[in-house]
Design an enzyme around this catalytic site. Structure first.
Site, PDB file in Angstrom:
ATOM      1  N   GLY A 116      -0.503  -2.964  -6.633  1.00  0.00           N
ATOM      2  CA  GLY A 116      -0.105  -1.890  -5.706  1.00  0.00           C
ATOM      3  C   GLY A 116      -1.044  -1.749  -4.524  1.00  0.00           C
ATOM      4  O   GLY A 116      -2.100  -2.369  -4.455  1.00  0.00           O
ATOM      5  N   GLY A 118      -3.780  -0.547  -3.031  1.00  0.00           N
ATOM      6  CA  GLY A 118      -4.975   0.129  -3.513  1.00  0.00           C
ATOM      7  C   GLY A 118      -5.799   0.733  -2.395  1.00  0.00           C
ATOM      8  O   GLY A 118      -6.655   1.582  -2.606  1.00  0.00           O
ATOM      9  N   ARG A 119      -5.562   0.245  -1.185  1.00  0.00           N
ATOM     10  CA  ARG A 119      -6.287   0.804  -0.032  1.00  0.00           C
ATOM     11  C   ARG A 119      -5.427   0.773   1.215  1.00  0.00           C
ATOM     12  O   ARG A 119      -5.876   1.148   2.287  1.00  0.00           O
ATOM     13  CB  ARG A 119      -7.562   0.026   0.205  1.00  0.00           C
ATOM     14  CG  ARG A 119      -7.325  -1.453   0.403  1.00  0.00           C
ATOM     15  CD  ARG A 119      -8.564  -2.107   0.871  1.00  0.00           C
ATOM     16  NE  ARG A 119      -8.489  -3.551   0.677  1.00  0.00           N
ATOM     17  CZ  ARG A 119      -9.425  -4.364   1.045  1.00  0.00           C
ATOM     18  NH1 ARG A 119     -10.504  -3.885   1.623  1.00  0.00           N
ATOM     19  NH2 ARG A 119      -9.320  -5.657   0.840  1.00  0.00           N
ATOM     20  N   ASP A 151     -12.694   1.228  -4.152  1.00  0.00           N
ATOM     21  CA  ASP A 151     -12.954   2.441  -3.368  1.00  0.00           C
ATOM     22  C   ASP A 151     -11.916   2.774  -2.302  1.00  0.00           C
ATOM     23  O   ASP A 151     -12.057   3.774  -1.591  1.00  0.00           O
ATOM     24  CB  ASP A 151     -14.339   2.326  -2.702  1.00  0.00           C
ATOM     25  CG  ASP A 151     -14.423   1.112  -1.783  1.00  0.00           C
ATOM     26  OD1 ASP A 151     -13.416   0.400  -1.624  1.00  0.00           O
ATOM     27  OD2 ASP A 151     -15.512   0.868  -1.229  1.00  0.00           O
ATOM     28  N   ARG A 209      -1.823  -2.094  10.616  1.00  0.00           N
ATOM     29  CA  ARG A 209      -0.992  -3.296  10.622  1.00  0.00           C
ATOM     30  C   ARG A 209       0.466  -2.894  10.849  1.00  0.00           C
ATOM     31  O   ARG A 209       0.890  -1.808  10.461  1.00  0.00           O
ATOM     32  CB  ARG A 209      -1.056  -4.025   9.284  1.00  0.00           C
ATOM     33  CG  ARG A 209      -2.394  -4.046   8.612  1.00  0.00           C
ATOM     34  CD  ARG A 209      -2.395  -5.047   7.494  1.00  0.00           C
ATOM     35  NE  ARG A 209      -1.918  -4.527   6.226  1.00  0.00           N
ATOM     36  CZ  ARG A 209      -2.084  -5.173   5.083  1.00  0.00           C
ATOM     37  NH1 ARG A 209      -2.681  -6.364   5.061  1.00  0.00           N
ATOM     38  NH2 ARG A 209      -1.644  -4.661   3.952  1.00  0.00           N
ATOM     39  N   ARG A 216       6.661  -7.014  -0.910  1.00  0.00           N
ATOM     40  CA  ARG A 216       6.145  -8.308  -1.387  1.00  0.00           C
ATOM     41  C   ARG A 216       6.953  -8.799  -2.587  1.00  0.00           C
ATOM     42  O   ARG A 216       7.684  -8.015  -3.198  1.00  0.00           O
ATOM     43  CB  ARG A 216       4.684  -8.111  -1.853  1.00  0.00           C
ATOM     44  CG  ARG A 216       3.773  -7.583  -0.770  1.00  0.00           C
ATOM     45  CD  ARG A 216       2.801  -6.539  -1.312  1.00  0.00           C
ATOM     46  NE  ARG A 216       2.144  -5.852  -0.209  1.00  0.00           N
ATOM     47  CZ  ARG A 216       1.004  -6.252   0.349  1.00  0.00           C
ATOM     48  NH1 ARG A 216       0.364  -7.282  -0.141  1.00  0.00           N
ATOM     49  NH2 ARG A 216       0.497  -5.615   1.371  1.00  0.00           N
ATOM     50  N   ASP A 286       1.487 -11.141  -5.096  1.00  0.00           N
ATOM     51  CA  ASP A 286       1.412  -9.832  -4.427  1.00  0.00           C
ATOM     52  C   ASP A 286       1.051  -9.983  -2.960  1.00  0.00           C
ATOM     53  O   ASP A 286       1.102  -9.002  -2.209  1.00  0.00           O
ATOM     54  CB  ASP A 286       0.390  -8.924  -5.127  1.00  0.00           C
ATOM     55  CG  ASP A 286      -0.963  -9.588  -5.293  1.00  0.00           C
ATOM     56  OD1 ASP A 286      -1.014 -10.640  -5.952  1.00  0.00           O
ATOM     57  OD2 ASP A 286      -1.958  -9.083  -4.764  1.00  0.00           O
ATOM     58  N   ASN A 287       0.682 -11.188  -2.539  1.00  0.00           N
ATOM     59  CA  ASN A 287       0.360 -11.423  -1.136  1.00  0.00           C
ATOM     60  C   ASN A 287       1.447 -12.238  -0.437  1.00  0.00           C
ATOM     61  O   ASN A 287       1.196 -12.846   0.605  1.00  0.00           O
ATOM     62  CB  ASN A 287      -0.990 -12.127  -1.012  1.00  0.00           C
ATOM     63  CG  ASN A 287      -2.150 -11.222  -1.415  1.00  0.00           C
ATOM     64  OD1 ASN A 287      -2.030  -9.994  -1.365  1.00  0.00           O
ATOM     65  ND2 ASN A 287      -3.257 -11.811  -1.834  1.00  0.00           N
TER      66      ASN A 287
HETATM   67  P1  AMP Z   1      -5.961  -8.707  -2.538  1.00  0.00           P
HETATM   68  O1  AMP Z   1      -6.095  -9.906  -3.411  1.00  0.00           O
HETATM   69  O2  AMP Z   1      -7.100  -8.460  -1.601  1.00  0.00           O
HETATM   70  O3  AMP Z   1      -4.671  -8.732  -1.792  1.00  0.00           O
HETATM   71  O4  AMP Z   1      -5.962  -7.391  -3.466  1.00  0.00           O
HETATM   72  C1  AMP Z   1      -5.484  -7.351  -4.764  1.00  0.00           C
HETATM   73  C2  AMP Z   1      -5.339  -5.932  -5.214  1.00  0.00           C
HETATM   74  O5  AMP Z   1      -6.576  -5.226  -5.163  1.00  0.00           O
HETATM   75  C3  AMP Z   1      -4.370  -5.109  -4.398  1.00  0.00           C
HETATM   76  O6  AMP Z   1      -3.693  -4.244  -5.275  1.00  0.00           O
HETATM   77  C4  AMP Z   1      -5.261  -4.346  -3.469  1.00  0.00           C
HETATM   78  O7  AMP Z   1      -4.679  -3.143  -3.023  1.00  0.00           O
HETATM   79  C5  AMP Z   1      -6.456  -4.065  -4.370  1.00  0.00           C
HETATM   80  N1  AMP Z   1      -7.695  -3.850  -3.608  1.00  0.00           N
HETATM   81  C6  AMP Z   1      -8.425  -4.770  -2.935  1.00  0.00           C
HETATM   82  N2  AMP Z   1      -9.506  -4.205  -2.378  1.00  0.00           N
HETATM   83  C7  AMP Z   1      -9.475  -2.892  -2.695  1.00  0.00           C
HETATM   84  C8  AMP Z   1     -10.310  -1.763  -2.416  1.00  0.00           C
HETATM   85  N3  AMP Z   1     -11.428  -1.875  -1.706  1.00  0.00           N
HETATM   86  N4  AMP Z   1      -9.936  -0.563  -2.921  1.00  0.00           N
HETATM   87  C9  AMP Z   1      -8.832  -0.432  -3.651  1.00  0.00           C
HETATM   88  N5  AMP Z   1      -8.006  -1.439  -3.959  1.00  0.00           N
HETATM   89  C10 AMP Z   1      -8.311  -2.654  -3.489  1.00  0.00           C
HETATM   90 MG    MG Z   2      -3.134  -8.150  -1.253  1.00  0.00          MG
END
Ligand code: AMP
Ligand code: MG
Length: 538
Positions: A116, A118-119, A151, A209, A216, A286-287
């Protein structure tokens, strides 16, 4: 003269702009009933309502004029005014209904469950002059129910990288999300960049963005894996009605056509990555955007030396799952996971197989088109596949800058007599990282074949050169250039990023006054963190 394709420009807070806000995702899809940010497993919902968390001192560092015009948002007059408050998450405008999307994903080949936003949070949708829909999404705006143990924030270095690269990709013609603004938060964010116990405080930032939708593959996967099939159908119907209306009203046949369309778009996107030498670095499901756009710029990188095995992502250094050469295969693997998630809606396996076949066919066709433009070939013939394969093998042998090589290939004299090796290779020398007598024995042999092949087409040399230059960018967002822009910005100097942004808006143009930005990676950057080695920590 007014451009009727563009909406009238207003400031972020204006009434006229507010009238163009919409929140269809929130209105039409099932919501998480809780309205609090604490991390949790969410059920039977496509999103959670959230609010950005305030930051200390939002300050606008960069703004994309062309995108602002497309959205009808005027460039903010002040770096610290009302716009910075909105884009830094301190103020939610009336009419915005911010939310964090619920999605899951396969990470590095394994089902990871709920992930989900997360930020990230989508503030609202903006309707353009011709009824196009754009999500405005802040990345780094604070905690959401999907933040898990993290965070909710983003550091300046990754935010600059996303801002710079997504816009550069857009101007290269690669399907991508875009970036409207970059805001420094004035807060520190603590990161352990290489997960080695060396945590440090870094400046925080938020990118806004923009794309028609941030849905996704993982938004569908989470629903199927949680056995929430009513919600799956609702999300699929919403996605088709809103973003693929040309396919018709949702039905089993339309779901199948839709999957095939996603496969087609994904093939085009990845073929474009391969054309320009872009490595996404973390192609988890998820990306992967359902619209076939490049999304989530994290530990991405640009090929310097042509190397199919190269990955910028230190987290992936061992398995090299997401290295340059494997991107098409991984895209297909991800589409198979999406096929699994959509199978309750598309019961006939043959339809799903057909989509996957389309991926392969479109990828092959796109690659052929891209390569004939890159090499300046006309009238593709059966031997051209071998010509290209042999070139790839040759480039892999000795460290050769991909971007420079292809750009300079247009300068190779094609009327050279067959015995003039040095004239053939001379224009390419700038692309080699290592000089030597041996430099290019195989390459020279290849160039002889190439020259004969090009001569056979008898195309007007100026037309051919023009076609090659449109397929072979001179300027890409080289890893070390992004790092120089970050270092300068941290020191309070925005001239480096501004220059880079402006040069990367015309990546195929010569812009001789900016030649140094098209140079090979300098040796100091070969192993430097942030230049050749990046982690997911951002
Ligand atoms: P990513 O591989 O960077 O696309 O992130 C994978 C997951 O981790 C996604 O659900 C993001 O929302 C979450 N995520 C990455 N960095 C953070 C962060 N600093 N705080 C909260 N969630 C994060
Ligand atoms: Mg991501």
């Amino acid at each position: 003269m007014t451009n009727t394709h563009l909406p009238a420009a207003s400031d972020l807070g204006d009434e006229q702009l507010r009238a163009r806000f919409d929140n269809s995702f929130v209105r039409e899809l099932p919501a998480d009933p809780l309205r609090q940010d604490f991390p949790r497993q969410v059920r039977n919902a496509c999103f959670s309502h959230v609010q950005p968390t305030s930051v200390a001192a939002p300050r606008l560092l960069a703004w994309t004029d062309a995108l602002g015009e497309q959205l009808g948002i005027r460039r903010p007059e002040s770096a610290t005014g009302a716009a910075a408050e909105v884009l830094g998450g301190n103020k939610v405008l009336p009419g915005m209904q911010p939310y964090a999307a619920r999605y899951g994903g396969h990470q590095f080949g394994n089902w990871a469950g709920q992930l989900g936003d997360g930020r990230a949070m989508t503030l609202t949708e903006i309707i353009g002059a011709q009824n196009q829909r754009y999500d405005l999404q802040l990345k780094g705006a604070g905690l959401t129910p999907y933040s898990r143990t993290a965070d909710g924030r983003a550091v300046l270095r990754s935010s600059v990288r996303e801002f710079l690269c997504s816009e550069a990709m857009h101007h290269l013609g690669v399907p991508t999300t875009r970036a409207l603004s970059l805001v420094a938060t004035g807060d520190a964010v603590v990161r352990d960049m290489f997960y080695n116990g060396n945590a440090a405080a870094e400046p925080g930032a938020i990118v806004c963005r923009v794309e028609p939708s941030f849905i996704r593959f993982g938004n569908f996967e989470i629903l199927t894996w949680s056995d929430e099939l009513d919600e799956l159908k609702q999300l699929a119907d919403y996605t088709i009605n809103t973003h693929f209306p040309e396919l018709g009203a949702p039905s089993p046949q339309v779901y199948a056509k839709w999957f095939e369309e996603i496969c087609r778009r994904t093939a085009i996107m990845v073929a474009e990555w391969m054309r320009v030498g872009f490595v996404h670095g973390v192609m988890n499901t998820d990306n992967m955007s359902i619209l076939g756009l490049t999304i989530d710029y994290g530990p991405y990188g640009w090929l310097e030396g042509y190397d199919l095995g190269w990955t910028p992502n230190t987290t992936d250094a061992e398995g090299r799952r997401y290295c340059f050469g494997r991107q098409p295969e991984i895209a297909q693997w991800n589409l198979l996971r999406l096929a699994g998630a959509l199978s309750p809606l598309i019961p006939d396996r043959a339809d799903l197989e057909n989509g996957i076949r389309t991926f392969g066919n479109v990828y092959a066709e796109q690659t052929r088109k891209a390569m004939s433009n890159k090499l300046g070939l006309l009238n593709w013939d059966d031997n051209d596949d071998a010509l290209i394969e042999d070139l790839m093998a040759t480039l892999q042998e000795q460290e050769t800058d991909m971007t420079l090589f292809f750009r300079l290939l247009a300068d190779v004299p094609i009327d050279t007599k067959a015995d003039n090796d040095s004239a053939l290779i001379a224009p390419l020398r700038r692309a080699f990282y290592v000089e030597g007598d041996d430099a290019g024995k195989h390459l020279i042999a290849w160039l002889h074949r190439y020259v004969l092949r090009v001569q056979r087409d008898a195309e007007n040399p100026a037309t051919r050169r023009e076609r090659m230059n449109r397929a072979n960018p001179k300027y890409v967002a080289r890893n070390y250039l992004a790092q120089l822009a970050i270092d300068a910005l941290v020191a309070g100097d925005s001239s480096v990023i501004n220059r880079l942004v402006s040069v990367l808006q015309k990546p195929y143009d010569d812009q001789p006054e900016h030649d140094e930005l098209a140079a090979r990676r300098p040796e100091w950057a070969r192993h430097k963190a942030g230049c050749s080695a990046l982690s997911c920590s951002s």
